[in-house]
Design a protein around this motif. Structure first.
Motif, short mmCIF file in Angstrom:
data_model
loop_
_atom_site.label_atom_id
_atom_site.label_comp_id
_atom_site.label_asym_id
_atom_site.label_seq_id
_atom_site.Cartn_x
_atom_site.Cartn_y
_atom_site.Cartn_z
N ARG A 173 -18.96 -48.58 28.24
CA ARG A 173 -18.03 -49.95 27.60
C ARG A 173 -16.67 -49.44 27.86
O ARG A 173 -15.71 -50.56 28.15
N THR A 174 -16.18 -48.31 27.63
CA THR A 174 -14.70 -48.16 27.70
C THR A 174 -14.16 -48.30 29.19
O THR A 174 -13.04 -48.98 29.37
N SER A 175 -15.21 -47.73 30.17
CA SER A 175 -14.72 -48.01 31.57
C SER A 175 -14.65 -49.46 31.86
O SER A 175 -13.62 -50.03 32.83
N TRP A 176 -15.54 -50.40 31.64
CA TRP A 176 -15.60 -51.35 31.79
C TRP A 176 -14.35 -52.44 31.36
O TRP A 176 -13.70 -53.23 31.94
N LYS A 177 -14.02 -52.15 30.17
CA LYS A 177 -12.73 -52.53 29.46
C LYS A 177 -11.53 -51.99 30.22
O LYS A 177 -10.19 -53.05 30.18
N HIS B 265 -9.24 -57.83 35.41
CA HIS B 265 -10.13 -58.90 35.39
C HIS B 265 -10.72 -59.47 36.82
O HIS B 265 -11.67 -60.18 36.72
N LYS B 266 -10.06 -59.06 37.88
CA LYS B 266 -10.72 -59.54 39.01
C LYS B 266 -12.00 -58.95 39.40
O LYS B 266 -12.93 -59.42 40.18
N TYR B 267 -12.56 -57.87 38.82
CA TYR B 267 -13.72 -57.41 39.11
C TYR B 267 -14.81 -58.59 38.34
O TYR B 267 -15.82 -58.57 38.92
N ARG B 268 -14.46 -59.15 37.39
CA ARG B 268 -15.58 -60.06 36.86
C ARG B 268 -15.26 -61.42 37.26
O ARG B 268 -16.27 -62.04 37.77
N LYS B 269 -14.17 -61.51 37.61
CA LYS B 269 -13.83 -63.01 38.39
C LYS B 269 -14.45 -63.24 39.55
O LYS B 269 -15.14 -64.25 40.13
N ASN B 270 -14.39 -62.38 40.42
CA ASN B 270 -14.42 -62.26 41.98
C ASN B 270 -16.06 -61.85 42.17
O ASN B 270 -16.60 -62.20 43.37
N MET B 271 -16.83 -61.34 41.31
CA MET B 271 -18.20 -60.92 41.49
C MET B 271 -19.04 -62.21 41.48
O MET B 271 -19.32 -62.94 40.39
N ILE C 96 -5.23 -59.29 28.21
CA ILE C 96 -5.56 -59.29 30.03
C ILE C 96 -4.44 -58.75 30.52
O ILE C 96 -4.23 -57.67 31.54
N GLU C 97 -3.15 -58.92 30.19
CA GLU C 97 -1.89 -58.40 30.81
C GLU C 97 -1.78 -57.22 30.58
O GLU C 97 -1.39 -56.26 31.11
N ARG C 98 -2.16 -56.63 29.26
CA ARG C 98 -2.35 -55.34 29.07
C ARG C 98 -3.07 -54.43 29.79
O ARG C 98 -2.82 -53.20 30.25
N VAL C 99 -4.36 -54.95 30.15
CA VAL C 99 -5.35 -54.33 30.92
C VAL C 99 -4.65 -54.32 32.24
O VAL C 99 -4.81 -53.28 32.95
N GLU C 100 -4.07 -55.30 32.91
CA GLU C 100 -3.77 -55.32 34.15
C GLU C 100 -2.73 -54.20 34.49
O GLU C 100 -2.50 -53.58 35.24
N THR D 279 -23.61 -57.34 25.97
CA THR D 279 -23.50 -58.70 25.84
C THR D 279 -22.13 -59.04 25.17
O THR D 279 -21.57 -59.96 25.46
N PRO D 280 -21.77 -58.56 24.09
CA PRO D 280 -20.27 -58.85 23.65
C PRO D 280 -19.24 -58.64 24.55
O PRO D 280 -18.19 -59.19 24.11
N MET D 281 -19.42 -57.94 25.69
CA MET D 281 -18.39 -57.59 26.35
C MET D 281 -18.14 -58.38 27.65
O MET D 281 -17.44 -58.55 28.31
N VAL D 282 -19.41 -59.32 27.79
CA VAL D 282 -19.30 -60.14 29.06
C VAL D 282 -19.60 -61.71 28.61
O VAL D 282 -19.96 -62.00 27.49
N LYS D 283 -19.05 -62.52 29.57
CA LYS D 283 -19.17 -63.91 29.14
C LYS D 283 -20.47 -64.56 29.49
O LYS D 283 -21.18 -63.96 30.31
#
Length: 587
Positions: free
Chosen positions: A493-497, A501-507, A396-400, A527-531
């Protein structure tokens, strides 16, 4: 709404030419009393001047005329501010006790250095003005707000009302501003093209030094931002708002000494600095204190020397506690070791390195500092903290970090080719005030080459980033999609990764309008990319009447072809969206 008229700084009186007569001062005090009686300004708990001043100030009856000033280049006639106790010194000297100097040696006269000497070049840049800050035609005005930038009282309300809804929207999308820091927004309908926002500290006597340095940072960061933007004029409001409890007199001291030191060191490009006040009390305080930090004559400079606070900060005007400075001393000094551990030090070859001098306690040569030295160094603490992180936290820190770089690059571009397609836009707010983001797949250019797809992702990030800092709803319109509108699954898939993290958390909810087998397959592959919680947010909308159970028809603006397709496919089942508008409250 009353239309404001602009005020040009060129029409205002500079501080070097400002004259407050005794009549003006009495009129100012009367105005202050009326404002207190009408509740326009809060009453002070203790009606005293700044805690840091040596003596209270009082206006004398007659102006002081210094004969030496007749040949001075500065032509100014004003009433000096002098302490109450020293007023008698101006009439006739007090009798002093006789001293015997027959056998005493003459004492050399101590010359005190002038901390804030008279500077005509600096005084010509300053303006003290009482009025509406939104009327000033300067390069930037300063707004005092809170950390969430949601303040709608005082000077913030004045600026927001004059700037229009554009500034309020940018407020909401710009995130947070920490105490003591500053950020800039466009001026929109204001006469000033830029608004610099800063957050003053909440005063607590227990943390007085921290509050002073935070307020110092407000003024310094605003001026630094002014130079970064290559601007020449700025107007400060009174940053210390009454609701935060900062003593007004102390705050004026910090404001003026910070601006003075900054102009001395970096002020050449700055042409105008306006202190804009809104009431008589602040006007009186600034007029009194400006004489201390920006004296306009030799006489005023001499009076300022006697009545400045004992401590006026470092070379930048910041409060520094010497005892808290980090001191590093070499440990190879034998005298230092001897004094530190209270024991004798011998040569390595002639005897033991340490010898205990306290025979009563055989362990007294151990010091508390020895145990302190056993603690981990900051680098070691940081390394251990990194080892304690999970793989998910590291990712997560690397992505941010990578997302911050992508966002910074996106803000430097304009992307007119993608903006013209209008496939991504905001569509008002839902019933809970959360923004609605519309994605129209039929207008999406999905068959671009790789370099253009990178620019496409940058455009998406630039448009959406301001809306996803808080809760939001996403409406994906899949109506009339063509093969050229479908990007590859690998790019999705690449763009989503790469997204924060706020895109997933706040939607809070995602609506798929007119889904097909292809889009359902894409989501199944994802499915493997999402909770698991994502599937509880996903809503398939086969008929438009379903989505209007969640949104107000006046807020949700879908493209025209979406309505035509729905009427053609659903026929008589299609209903008027205005018939059902209240279902979204249950989310």
């Amino acid at each position: 709404m009353v239309e404001l008229t602009s005020v040009n700084p060129a029409d205002l009186t500079r501080w070097s030419e400002t004259i407050f007569s005794e009549t003006d001062r009495k009129r100012l005090v009367e105005q202050e009393n009326r404002e207190l009686a009408n509740g326009l300004i809060p009453a002070l708990a203790e009606p005293k001047l700044a805690r840091t001043t040596k003596k209270p100030f009082k206006l004398i009856e007659e102006p002081i005329l210094d004969e030496d000033l007749k040949t001075d280049q500065v032509e100014s006639s004003f009433v000096d501010v002098v302490p109450q106790e020293s007023k008698g010194d101006l009439d006739e000297p007090a009798e002093s006790a006789p001293t015997d100097t027959t056998d005493s040696d003459p004492q050399p006269e101590v010359v005190q250095a002038v901390r804030f000497p008279m500077r005509t070049d600096l005084n010509c840049k300053l303006i003290l003005w009482q009025g509406n800050i939104a009327r000033l035609r300067v390069n930037a005005i300063v707004n005092s707000t809170n950390e969430r930038m949601t303040s709608v009282t005082g000077v913030s309300k004045t600026i927001l009302d004059a700037a229009g809804p554009g500034l309020a929207m940018e407020y909401r999308n710009s995130g947070r501003c920490r105490t003591g820091e500053a950020s800039v927004c466009k001026g929109y309908n204001l006469f000033a093209p830029n608004v610099i926002h800063t957050v003053g500290p909440r005063y607590n006597p227990k943390y007085r030094i921290a509050a002073e340095n935070a307020l110092h940072g407000c003024y310094r960061n605003c001026l630094e931002l002014l130079l970064e933007l290559k601007l020449e004029s700025i107007s400060f409001c009174v940053v210390n708002t009454p609701e935060k409890g900062y003593p007004p007199e102390d705050a004026v001291h910090i404001a003026l000494r910070t601006v003075r030191r900054f102009l001395e060191r970096f002020g050449s490009p700055i042409k105008t600095v306006i202190f804009c006040v809104s009431n008589a009390r602040d006007l009186r305080l600034y007029d009194d204190m400006l004489r201390l930090y920006f004296p306009r004559s030799i006489k005023e400079q001499e009076l300022a020397q006697a009545h400045l606070p004992e401590y006026t900060g470092n070379e930048a005007g910041e409060t520094v506690v010497v005892a808290r400075k980090i001191r590093i001393k070499g440990r190879d000094d034998e005298s230092y070791v001897e004094n530190r551990f209270n024991r004798t030090v011998y040569d390595h070859h002639n005897g033991p390195l340490f010898q205990n001098t306290n025979t009563d306690d055989p362990y007294s040569y151990f010091s508390e500092d020895l145990f302190t030295e056993m603690r981990e160094t900051p680098d070691e603490i940081r390394r251990l903290a990194e080892l304690a992180k999970t793989k998910e936290q590291i990712n997560i820190e690397r992505v941010e970090r990578e997302y911050a770089i992508l966002l910074a690059a996106a803000k430097r571009e304009t992307f007119p080719e993608f903006a013209a397609l209008n496939f991504l836009y905001s569509s008002g707010l839902d019933s809970k005030g959360r923004p609605i983001i519309i994605f129209v797949a039929s207008k999406f250019p999905g068959d671009l080459p790789a370099p253009q797809l990178e620019r496409l992702l940058m455009y998406i990030v630039r448009v959406i980033d301001g809306f996803v800092n808080n809760a939001y709803a996403l409406v994906y319109v899949h109506t009339d999609i063509e093969p050229e509108n479908k990007p590859s699954f690998d790019w999705i898939r690449t763009s989503w990764k790469r997204l924060s993290h706020k895109y997933r958390k706040n939607m809070r909810q995602m609506f798929l309008v007119h889904p097909t087998i292809w889009v359902k397959l894409v989501f199944w592959l994802a499915t493997p990319m999402v909770k698991d919680t994502f599937w509880g947010k996903l809503v398939y909308v086969h008929e438009l009447s379903q989505i209007y159970e969640y949104f107000d028809a006046e807020q949700l603006h879908l493209p025209e072809h979406c309505f035509m397709y729905d009427a053609q496919i659903n026929g008589s089942q299609w209903s008027d969206p205005n018939e059902s508008l209240s279902g979204y409250d249950k989310l």
